[in-house]
Scaffold this active site. Structure first.
Site, PDB file in Angstrom:
ATOM      1  N   CYS B  87       0.833  -1.203   0.000  1.00 17.51           N
ATOM      2  CA  CYS B  87       0.000   0.000   0.000  1.00 17.51           C
ATOM      3  C   CYS B  87       0.873   1.261   0.000  1.00 17.51           C
ATOM      4  O   CYS B  87       1.548   1.532  -0.984  1.00 17.51           O
ATOM      5  CB  CYS B  87      -0.961  -0.062   1.182  1.00 17.51           C
ATOM      6  SG  CYS B  87      -2.390   1.028   0.977  1.00 17.51           S
ATOM      7  N   HIS B 195      -3.444  -5.723   1.053  1.00 13.57           N
ATOM      8  CA  HIS B 195      -2.776  -5.924   2.347  1.00 13.57           C
ATOM      9  C   HIS B 195      -2.719  -7.399   2.741  1.00 13.57           C
ATOM     10  O   HIS B 195      -3.598  -7.874   3.465  1.00 13.57           O
ATOM     11  CB  HIS B 195      -3.544  -5.175   3.442  1.00 13.57           C
ATOM     12  CG  HIS B 195      -3.354  -3.700   3.405  1.00 13.57           C
ATOM     13  ND1 HIS B 195      -2.341  -3.061   4.086  1.00 13.57           N
ATOM     14  CD2 HIS B 195      -4.048  -2.725   2.768  1.00 13.57           C
ATOM     15  CE1 HIS B 195      -2.421  -1.751   3.878  1.00 13.57           C
ATOM     16  NE2 HIS B 195      -3.446  -1.517   3.083  1.00 13.57           N
ATOM     17  N   GLU B 197      -0.944  -8.805   4.940  1.00 11.50           N
ATOM     18  CA  GLU B 197      -0.760  -8.973   6.395  1.00 11.50           C
ATOM     19  C   GLU B 197      -2.086  -8.962   7.146  1.00 11.50           C
ATOM     20  O   GLU B 197      -2.135  -9.319   8.318  1.00 11.50           O
ATOM     21  CB  GLU B 197       0.188  -7.894   6.940  1.00 11.50           C
ATOM     22  CG  GLU B 197      -0.423  -6.518   7.203  1.00 11.50           C
ATOM     23  CD  GLU B 197      -0.641  -5.663   5.954  1.00 11.50           C
ATOM     24  OE1 GLU B 197      -0.508  -6.177   4.827  1.00 11.50           O
ATOM     25  OE2 GLU B 197      -0.965  -4.463   6.118  1.00 11.50           O
TER      26      GLU B 197
END
Lengths: 76, 221
Positions: B87, B195, B197
């Site tokens: 990002c 994302h 994660e």
């Protein structure tokens, strides 16, 4: 000494913000607008003797992203 | 595996990324500050997290890309150290010149924050090797400036050289050729808007991001 760096999107780069402004202008009845491109102006207070080439260097290294933007420098 | 997360003023996904790295590698990453002039020795992965570094002033990632630590990150990347930008981290990598192109305002002008379907395109990089080429995974995005743009020659080159890691499998932000993530030519630098994660453990509801870190771990460990 005042200097100004004007940054604009390169021709052909999609400008969704310019398009939204254009649309809003049309909504206000300004039908004569053919296109809108949005850029930015950065005004700097620089030491006397600063050259246009030094300003261009600032633009290339930080102020503009030359992948998508053109810039113009002016010394007042 | 020795990892590090670079924290910039305005980063806000650094802790999520650190937790994912700690859980998957078994070792907590070093948390580095943007002002640090050097990296710790022997890093196996440098991760640039999401967020709004420097308030997205000037352009997203522009000021962070000129932070003192980025010189060390560039040197490490040139030596082959894996660098992952997620990002805002992706925006920083393009602004730093470590990846081509630019991330512009989303075509719809809106901040897009939702799960999106992604196609895994190239599986040759250490980041994507654990995925199946052509497979569809779901990973959330949360960005305002994720509209990837580059000139046609650059886009052609990215495709021909297998540098497109992920494509959106649905319309998200107007990105050229639906590009969601790219690697550098050597394959050791990955930038992606989604994302991973945020989808690494069952409590997240999905674990599609986990294989990215596991694939890396298998190569490096």
């Amino acid at each position: 000494m005042k200097a100004r760096v004007t940054i604009s999107l390169k021709p052909g780069v999609l400008d969704p913000q310019g398009r939204a402004i254009h649309h809003a202008l049309e909504g206000l009845g300004f039908g004569q607008v053919a296109d809108v491109r949005m850029g930015r102006v950065i005004e700097l207070d620089v030491a006397d003797g600063t050259t246009e080439e030094q300003l261009a260097d600032m633009a290339r290294k930080l102020l503009a992203n030359t992948v998508i933007e053109n810039f113009r420098v002016e010394l007042a | 595996m020795k990892t590090a997360v670079v924290v910039f003023p305005g980063s806000n996904c650094d802790r999520d990324l650190a937790v994912a790295l700690r859980d998957i590698t078994g070792v907590a990453p070093a948390m580095l500050w943007h002002d640090d002039p050097e990296l710790p020795e022997g890093l196996d992965l440098i991760a640039l997290p999401g967020g709004f570094s420097h308030g997205d002033y000037l352009r997203s990632g522009a000021i962070a890309a000129r932070a003192p630590i980025m010189r060390a990150v560039s040197t490490a990347a040139a030596r082959g150290t894996p660098v992952l930008g997620i990002c805002n981290g992706f925006q920083i990598l393009t602004e730093a010149g470590l990846l081509p192109g630019a991330l512009m305002r989303n075509a719809g002008l809106d901040f897009v924050c939702r799960d999106v379907a992604l196609e895994v395109v190239a599986t040759s990089s250490p980041f994507t090797r654990a995925y199946q080429a052509g497979g569809i995974i779901t990973i959330p995005v949360a960005h305002h400036d994720g509209n990837f743009q580059a000139d046609d020659a650059t886009l052609d080159r990215l495709e021909q050289q297998g540098q497109v890691a992920f494509r959106y499998a649905e319309e998200v932000n107007g990105s050229a050729r639906a590009i969601a993530g790219i690697t550098n030519q050597a394959g050791n630098v990955l930038g992606m808007m989604p994302h991973p994660e945020r989808v690494v453990e069952p409590a997240h509801g999905r674990t599609d991001g986990r294989r990215l870190f596991e694939g890396l771990l298998a190569v490096i460990a």
